[in-house]
Design an enzyme around this catalytic site. Structure first.
Site, PDB file in Angstrom:
ATOM      1  N   PHE A   1       0.965  -1.328  -0.027  1.00 57.34           N
ATOM      2  CA  PHE A   1      -0.002  -0.027   0.139  1.00 57.34           C
ATOM      3  C   PHE A   1       0.890   1.194  -0.031  1.00 57.34           C
ATOM      4  CE2 PHE A   1      -2.531   3.504   1.627  1.00 57.34           C
ATOM      5  CZ  PHE A   1      -3.583   3.273   0.929  1.00 57.34           C
TER       6      PHE A   1
ATOM      7  N   ASP B   1       9.589   2.880   1.275  1.00 62.30           N
ATOM      8  CA  ASP B   1       8.353   3.681   2.049  1.00 62.30           C
ATOM      9  C   ASP B   1       8.090   3.507   3.312  1.00 62.30           C
ATOM     10  OD1 ASP B   1       5.937   4.715   2.471  1.00 62.30           O
ATOM     11  OD2 ASP B   1       5.052   3.746   0.781  1.00 62.30           O
TER      12      ASP B   1
ATOM     13  N   LYS C   1       3.028  11.217   6.797  1.00 61.76           N
ATOM     14  CA  LYS C   1       2.046  11.109   8.122  1.00 61.76           C
ATOM     15  C   LYS C   1       2.601  11.865   9.331  1.00 61.76           C
ATOM     16  CE  LYS C   1      -0.406   6.943   6.481  1.00 61.76           C
ATOM     17  NZ  LYS C   1      -1.658   7.628   6.053  1.00 61.76           N
TER      18      LYS C   1
END
Length: 404
Positions: free
Chosen positions: A143, A228, A257
């Site tokens: 994801f 990532d 984030k």
């Protein structure tokens, strides 16, 4: 909005907002630390942290102080001119990551898109890959976001289905299988893009040695290793970056984030100058990328991470949480698998038994927020600033929810 109810707010959302999410049925109106309060005055222990965007808790006083101070000075200039915050963030973040240069964006998906463009451009200009043929190897069940290019290499049917035609240039191999990466590298391969730990998939941790082997394969084949760390990075796993657990340095970090402190969107691609130099004026950017408000908050986030206390807290609380999960699994027989690293955990629920969504709904009734994924899996990511007493309270509520 004192006369509002959860139901009235949810009805408003559902009537006017696109149905691109399936939220839990509470409507938050305030939050502090590890606790969220809904419009009816009910309090919930946040064990989700907005998918790790709130690593430092709601309304963190250090971050709020910086945000308030910057709001009174300067919030946005665009990149048409310089501002007095962006360069300092780039310097400090590069130092934290052991890198040399930073490209700032906003969302995590923008960060991943930036890394893809960077890798392709590097492949053409530095490696000599034939124009238009660059290939990036990714991991199945990944994801990385929901843009067209990113879903083009997703194996999630909900994220991908119905949105073609898809962007070419990606090859997916099983996560945790370094040999499959090596077997798929050819003269057109410019990068390997992986999450060191797969978050959305359910906190899937690869075999130890996988990241080190990926590093070796990329180095031997002149291929960029892109990590990532949007969810796994910034102290969540007990180290500043999840790659640190194997003492591995990728060529490119993608961060997001928690970098914005739970206040503003902020993402970054962090690399060396021999990679980043291929991006020139006009080739990539964002009006809000590197804005002074986000940069000021990001600088304080980096300063907090450089102190190391949050990483230690993640290790300490993570051990308590993991022990509690194993105790619950033994007592209830409902948990079939537990995966955890630092203060980040995913559990699979046994069949027959509640689905992840059903357990998340039960937890709401017991004052805890967590989120399901992929049917019978539920994820936990409490703020790293959660007190030990609050964490133990949450563990007790989980035990009760599973016993009910």
């Amino acid at each position: 909005m004192s006369d509002s109810t959860n139901e009235s707010i949810i009805t408003l959302d559902e009537s006017w907002g696109a149905h691109n999410y399936h939220p839990l049925p509470i409507a938050a109106t305030s939050a502090n630390g590890s606790w969220i309060t809904d419009v009816e005055g009910n309090r919930y222990l946040d064990m989700l942290s907005a998918y790790s965007a709130l690593n430092f808790g709601h309304a963190n006083p250090r971050l709020l102080e910086v945000a308030h101070r910057q709001l009174d000075r300067l919030t946005l200039t665009s990149r048409a001119i310089h501002n007095d915050q962006m360069g300092a963030l780039c310097r400090d973040l590069a130092a934290l990551a052991g890198m040399e240069s930073v490209l700032l964006m906003n969302s995590g998906a923008e960060g991943v898109e930036t890394a893809i463009k960077l890798a392709r451009k590097w492949g053409y200009e530095e490696k000599g890959v034939a124009p238009g043929t660059a290939k990036i190897i990714v991991a199945a069940s990944n994801f990385h976001g929901r843009t067209i290019s990113i879903i083009s290499f997703s194996s999630d049917a909900d994220a991908r289905g119905g949105f073609g035609p898809y962007t070419p240039g990606f090859v997916a191999v099983p996560f945790g299988d370094a040999a499959a990466i090596e077997a798929n590298i050819d003269e057109s391969t410019v990068a390997v893009l992986v999450e060191p730990i797969q978050g959305e998939a359910g906190i899937i941790i690869p075999p130890y040695g996988y990241l080190r082997r990926v590093r070796e394969i990329c180095s031997a084949n002149d291929v960029l290793f892109i990590a990532d760390e949007i969810q796994s990075g910034l102290a969540r796993t007990g180290r500043t970056f999840a790659c640190d657990h194997e003492d591995v340095q990728p060529d490119v970090f993608v961060l997001g984030k928690a970098l914005g402190g739970g206040i503003v969107p902020l993402s970054a691609v962090v690399s060396r100058w021999d990679v980043m130099r291929v991006i020139r004026p006009g080739e990539h950017g964002s009006t809000f990328g590197g804005n002074p408000l986000a940069a000021a908050i990001g600088r304080e986030v980096v300063a907090m991470l450089a102190e190391g206390d949050l990483q230690e807290q993640a290790v300490k609380l993570g051990a308590i949480f993991t022990e509690g999960l194993h105790r619950i699994a033994e007592d209830t027989g409902i948990i079939s698998a537990i995966r955890s690293r630092g203060l980040w955990a995913g559990i699979d629920l046994a069949h027959p038994g509640p689905t992840g969504r059903e357990l998340a709904m039960r937890l709401i009734e017991h004052g805890v927020i967590a989120k399901d994924t992929h049917g019978h899996t539920i994820r936990f990511a409490p703020p790293l600033t959660t007190s030990e007493d609050d964490l133990r309270w949450g563990i007790d509520r989980l035990a009760t929810a599973l016993s009910g």
